[in-house]
Design an enzyme around this catalytic site. Structure first.
Site, mmCIF file in Angstrom:
data_model
loop_
_atom_site.group_PDB
_atom_site.id
_atom_site.type_symbol
_atom_site.label_atom_id
_atom_site.label_comp_id
_atom_site.label_asym_id
_atom_site.label_seq_id
_atom_site.Cartn_x
_atom_site.Cartn_y
_atom_site.Cartn_z
ATOM 1 N N ARG A 120 0.831 -1.151 0.108
ATOM 2 C CA ARG A 120 0.160 -0.098 -0.006
ATOM 3 C C ARG A 120 0.893 1.230 -0.125
ATOM 4 O O ARG A 120 0.641 2.264 -0.609
ATOM 5 C CB ARG A 120 -1.052 -0.090 1.103
ATOM 6 C CG ARG A 120 -1.917 -1.010 0.957
ATOM 7 C CD ARG A 120 -2.924 -1.434 2.329
ATOM 8 N NE ARG A 120 -3.542 -0.057 2.560
ATOM 9 C CZ ARG A 120 -4.089 0.028 3.912
ATOM 10 N NH1 ARG A 120 -4.120 -0.834 4.573
ATOM 11 N NH2 ARG A 120 -4.905 1.006 3.917
ATOM 12 N N HIS A 169 -7.155 7.397 11.955
ATOM 13 C CA HIS A 169 -6.807 6.034 11.771
ATOM 14 C C HIS A 169 -5.117 5.860 11.700
ATOM 15 O O HIS A 169 -4.748 4.753 11.166
ATOM 16 C CB HIS A 169 -7.410 5.181 10.703
ATOM 17 C CG HIS A 169 -9.129 5.324 11.196
ATOM 18 N ND1 HIS A 169 -9.872 5.006 10.315
ATOM 19 C CD2 HIS A 169 -9.667 5.342 12.301
ATOM 20 C CE1 HIS A 169 -11.180 4.923 10.852
ATOM 21 N NE2 HIS A 169 -11.025 5.445 12.152
ATOM 22 N N CYS A 204 14.669 -1.352 20.715
ATOM 23 C CA CYS A 204 14.712 -2.457 21.670
ATOM 24 C C CYS A 204 14.666 -3.734 21.143
ATOM 25 O O CYS A 204 14.436 -4.854 21.831
ATOM 26 C CB CYS A 204 13.427 -2.123 22.510
ATOM 27 S SG CYS A 204 11.988 -2.747 21.314
ATOM 28 N N THR A 250 -16.963 8.339 2.702
ATOM 29 C CA THR A 250 -17.000 7.473 3.732
ATOM 30 C C THR A 250 -18.176 6.683 3.995
ATOM 31 O O THR A 250 -19.355 7.251 3.565
ATOM 32 C CB THR A 250 -16.513 7.901 5.096
ATOM 33 O OG1 THR A 250 -16.233 6.912 5.833
ATOM 34 C CG2 THR A 250 -17.527 8.990 5.613
ATOM 35 N N ALA A 276 -15.561 13.064 -5.145
ATOM 36 C CA ALA A 276 -14.907 13.984 -4.686
ATOM 37 C C ALA A 276 -14.148 14.885 -5.708
ATOM 38 O O ALA A 276 -14.044 16.103 -5.735
ATOM 39 C CB ALA A 276 -13.665 13.367 -3.995
HETATM 40 C C1 BV8 Z 1 -12.610 1.084 18.201
HETATM 41 C C2 BV8 Z 1 -6.813 1.957 9.256
HETATM 42 C C3 BV8 Z 1 -12.666 1.046 20.498
HETATM 43 C C4 BV8 Z 1 -6.083 0.731 9.001
HETATM 44 C C5 BV8 Z 1 -9.163 1.522 9.669
HETATM 45 C C6 BV8 Z 1 -16.221 -5.669 17.648
HETATM 46 C C7 BV8 Z 1 -14.841 -5.874 17.969
HETATM 47 C C8 BV8 Z 1 -13.983 -4.760 18.030
HETATM 48 C C9 BV8 Z 1 -14.485 -3.571 17.589
HETATM 49 C C10 BV8 Z 1 -15.783 -3.546 16.986
HETATM 50 C C11 BV8 Z 1 -16.435 -4.373 17.020
HETATM 51 N N1 BV8 Z 1 -17.750 -4.169 16.401
HETATM 52 C C12 BV8 Z 1 -17.365 -2.785 16.235
HETATM 53 C C13 BV8 Z 1 -16.230 -2.426 16.482
HETATM 54 C C14 BV8 Z 1 -15.748 -1.096 16.341
HETATM 55 C C15 BV8 Z 1 -14.906 -1.272 15.081
HETATM 56 C C16 BV8 Z 1 -15.877 -0.827 13.949
HETATM 57 O O1 BV8 Z 1 -16.472 0.075 13.750
HETATM 58 N N2 BV8 Z 1 -16.089 -2.138 13.178
HETATM 59 C C17 BV8 Z 1 -17.072 -1.735 11.847
HETATM 60 C C18 BV8 Z 1 -16.361 -2.576 10.869
HETATM 61 C C19 BV8 Z 1 -18.478 -2.377 12.517
HETATM 62 N N3 BV8 Z 1 -13.957 -0.234 15.180
HETATM 63 C C20 BV8 Z 1 -12.845 -0.221 15.813
HETATM 64 O O2 BV8 Z 1 -12.444 -1.281 15.865
HETATM 65 C C21 BV8 Z 1 -12.150 1.383 16.035
HETATM 66 N N4 BV8 Z 1 -11.544 1.162 17.093
HETATM 67 O O3 BV8 Z 1 -13.629 0.916 18.178
HETATM 68 O O4 BV8 Z 1 -11.996 1.275 19.558
HETATM 69 C C22 BV8 Z 1 -12.929 -0.601 20.868
HETATM 70 C C23 BV8 Z 1 -11.738 -1.328 21.186
HETATM 71 C C24 BV8 Z 1 -11.923 -2.794 21.320
HETATM 72 C C25 BV8 Z 1 -13.225 -3.220 21.443
HETATM 73 C C26 BV8 Z 1 -14.388 -2.231 20.987
HETATM 74 C C27 BV8 Z 1 -14.049 -0.920 20.854
HETATM 75 C C28 BV8 Z 1 -11.082 1.119 14.917
HETATM 76 C C29 BV8 Z 1 -11.409 1.558 13.568
HETATM 77 C C30 BV8 Z 1 -10.179 1.968 12.747
HETATM 78 C C31 BV8 Z 1 -9.972 0.658 11.871
HETATM 79 N N5 BV8 Z 1 -8.944 1.217 11.015
HETATM 80 N N6 BV8 Z 1 -8.126 1.997 8.862
HETATM 81 C C32 BV8 Z 1 -5.660 0.500 7.451
HETATM 82 O O5 BV8 Z 1 -6.221 1.494 6.653
HETATM 83 O O6 BV8 Z 1 -5.442 -0.413 7.117
HETATM 84 S S1 BV8 Z 1 -10.828 1.797 9.251
HETATM 85 C C33 BV8 Z 1 -10.559 1.697 7.295
HETATM 86 O O7 BV8 Z 1 -11.904 1.404 7.192
HETATM 87 C C34 BV8 Z 1 -10.707 3.177 6.957
HETATM 88 O O8 BV8 Z 1 -9.944 4.046 7.542
HETATM 89 C C35 BV8 Z 1 -12.037 3.475 6.967
HETATM 90 O O9 BV8 Z 1 -12.565 4.552 8.054
HETATM 91 C C36 BV8 Z 1 -13.043 2.370 6.910
HETATM 92 C C37 BV8 Z 1 -13.801 1.798 5.881
HETATM 93 O O10 BV8 Z 1 -13.006 1.656 4.624
HETATM 94 P P1 BV8 Z 1 -13.819 1.988 3.066
HETATM 95 O O11 BV8 Z 1 -15.066 1.123 3.196
HETATM 96 O O12 BV8 Z 1 -12.874 1.341 1.929
HETATM 97 O O13 BV8 Z 1 -13.989 3.130 3.009
HETATM 98 P P2 BV8 Z 1 -15.047 4.048 3.314
HETATM 99 O O14 BV8 Z 1 -15.838 3.530 4.583
HETATM 100 O O15 BV8 Z 1 -14.522 5.555 3.483
HETATM 101 O O16 BV8 Z 1 -15.897 3.670 2.018
HETATM 102 C C38 BV8 Z 1 -15.577 4.115 0.700
HETATM 103 C C39 BV8 Z 1 -16.946 5.143 0.535
HETATM 104 O O17 BV8 Z 1 -16.256 5.907 -0.603
HETATM 105 C C40 BV8 Z 1 -18.080 4.713 -0.129
HETATM 106 O O18 BV8 Z 1 -19.251 5.127 0.729
HETATM 107 C C41 BV8 Z 1 -18.197 4.943 -1.445
HETATM 108 O O19 BV8 Z 1 -19.401 5.087 -2.160
HETATM 109 C C42 BV8 Z 1 -17.278 6.161 -1.435
HETATM 110 N N7 BV8 Z 1 -16.839 6.478 -2.842
HETATM 111 C C43 BV8 Z 1 -16.249 5.600 -3.787
HETATM 112 N N8 BV8 Z 1 -15.613 6.401 -4.789
HETATM 113 C C44 BV8 Z 1 -15.809 7.736 -4.497
HETATM 114 C C45 BV8 Z 1 -16.454 7.791 -2.964
HETATM 115 N N9 BV8 Z 1 -16.727 9.029 -2.463
HETATM 116 C C46 BV8 Z 1 -16.333 10.060 -3.106
HETATM 117 N N10 BV8 Z 1 -15.746 10.041 -4.525
HETATM 118 C C47 BV8 Z 1 -15.207 8.768 -4.932
HETATM 119 N N11 BV8 Z 1 -14.700 9.187 -6.099
#
Ligand code: BV8
Length: 244
Positions: A70, A118, A154, A192, A235
């Site tokens: 990436r 993130h 480390c 998003t 965008a």
């Molecule tokens: C947290 C970095 C507290 C890494 C990313 C069960 C167990 C543990 C946690 C959870 C659980 N259930 C829920 C959770 C919370 C979890 C969560 O929300 N899960 C979801 C899946 C349900 N969240 C977390 O774990 C967060 N931490 O909650 O901590 C905690 C701790 C322990 C236990 C419980 C809670 C941490 C979340 C961060 C994860 N890291 N990224 C890496 O990049 O490798 S997230 C990553 O995916 C992205 O950063 C982005 O935020 C997310 C979604 O990615 P995509 O789908 O690709 O992108 P996006 O959503 O932005 O969608 C694309 C959009 O763009 C679409 O709508 C599309 O239509 C649109 N689009 C397409 N083309 C265009 C466009 N728009 C405009 N112009 C265009 N041309």
């Protein structure tokens, strides 16, 4: 210009605009979103499964190879017209960008980024002592496994400087973002799907403070019925029109 009038009415007078971007912001630069099909070596891997501490514990060399793929991809692409429009807008308006993206395309377009919620591909740290670790150049060709760098302090393993699923978000970027939602004239939510929390809760937080929220996304999302206005555009198409 065919910016919908209700959106122009909100954007024109705005002096302080907060922008929340997701992977769709970088899509037109050629960076696949999490839901796009992965390509090549990674086509059979689920990003949401790789972006976890469990995947890292199980097989750091595979996870490190994916992140280095990436890094190489982001280095090969350019910011798009949407990134550039936000940077241009900041010459006349206070534009505070909080991004979920781990790429550096906003910065390379000239924007100052308030928060990387993130983390970033470009700031690996030691998995043991959390010291920054120098980012090695990615291999010229994608590889399926790659030993992570060794921490000079480390001897621990260098890990990607991103927030994995199940990991807490870094406090400072989160607080800076929630602060920037309180006094904004407008929140733009661009590219998003609003699936990943806690970032997906930010638009509702803005509305709780009386801040109007506009979604710019070609598709319907989990946020669409929780914002004030929706503009079904991309965008790189919409933002230059909004800013001109
Ligand atoms: C947290 C970095 C507290 C890494 C990313 C069960 C167990 C543990 C946690 C959870 C659980 N259930 C829920 C959770 C919370 C979890 C969560 O929300 N899960 C979801 C899946 C349900 N969240 C977390 O774990 C967060 N931490 O909650 O901590 C905690 C701790 C322990 C236990 C419980 C809670 C941490 C979340 C961060 C994860 N890291 N990224 C890496 O990049 O490798 S997230 C990553 O995916 C992205 O950063 C982005 O935020 C997310 C979604 O990615 P995509 O789908 O690709 O992108 P996006 O959503 O932005 O969608 C694309 C959009 O763009 C679409 O709508 C599309 O239509 C649109 N689009 C397409 N083309 C265009 C466009 N728009 C405009 N112009 C265009 N041309």
């Amino acid at each position: 210009m065919n910016v919908p009038a209700p959106i122009l009415d909100l954007a024109r007078p705005a002096r302080r605009v907060t922008v929340l971007t997701g992977a769709g912001m970088s899509a037109e630069s050629g960076v696949p979103t999490f839901r796009d099909a992965q390509t090549g070596l990674w086509e059979n891997f689920d990003p949401a499964a790789l972006a976890t501490p469990e995947a890292w514990q199980a097989d750091p060399a595979t996870v490190w190879a994916w992140y280095q793929w990436r890094v190489a991809l982001v280095r090969r692409v350019e910011p798009n017209a949407g990134h550039r429009a936000l940077a241009e807008w900041a010459r006349s308006t206070e534009v505070r960008i909080s991004t979920q993206n781990v790429d550096d395309l906003h910065e390379r377009a000239g924007s100052a980024v308030l928060a990387h919620l993130h983390g970033s591909l470009f700031s690996p740290r030691c998995d043991r002592c959390a010291q920054p670790v120098e980012l090695p150049d990615p291999p010229s060709e994608p590889v399926a496994r790659l030993e992570p760098p060794v921490c000079p302090a480390c001897g621990g393993a260098g890990r990607p400087g991103v927030v994995w699923f199940g990991e807490m978000l870094p406090r400072e970027p989160w607080e800076a973002t929630t602060e920037a939602l309180r006094d904004a004239d407008l929140l733009l939510v661009i590219g998003t799907s609003g699936v990943v929390y806690p970032a997906a809760g930010l638009p509702s937080l803005a509305r709780d403070h009386g801040v109007p929220v506009v979604e710019i996304n070609p598709d319907e999302t989990d946020l669409s019925d929780r914002v004030d206005e929706v503009w079904r555009t991309t965008a790189a198409t919409g933002l230059p029109q909004l800013v001109e």
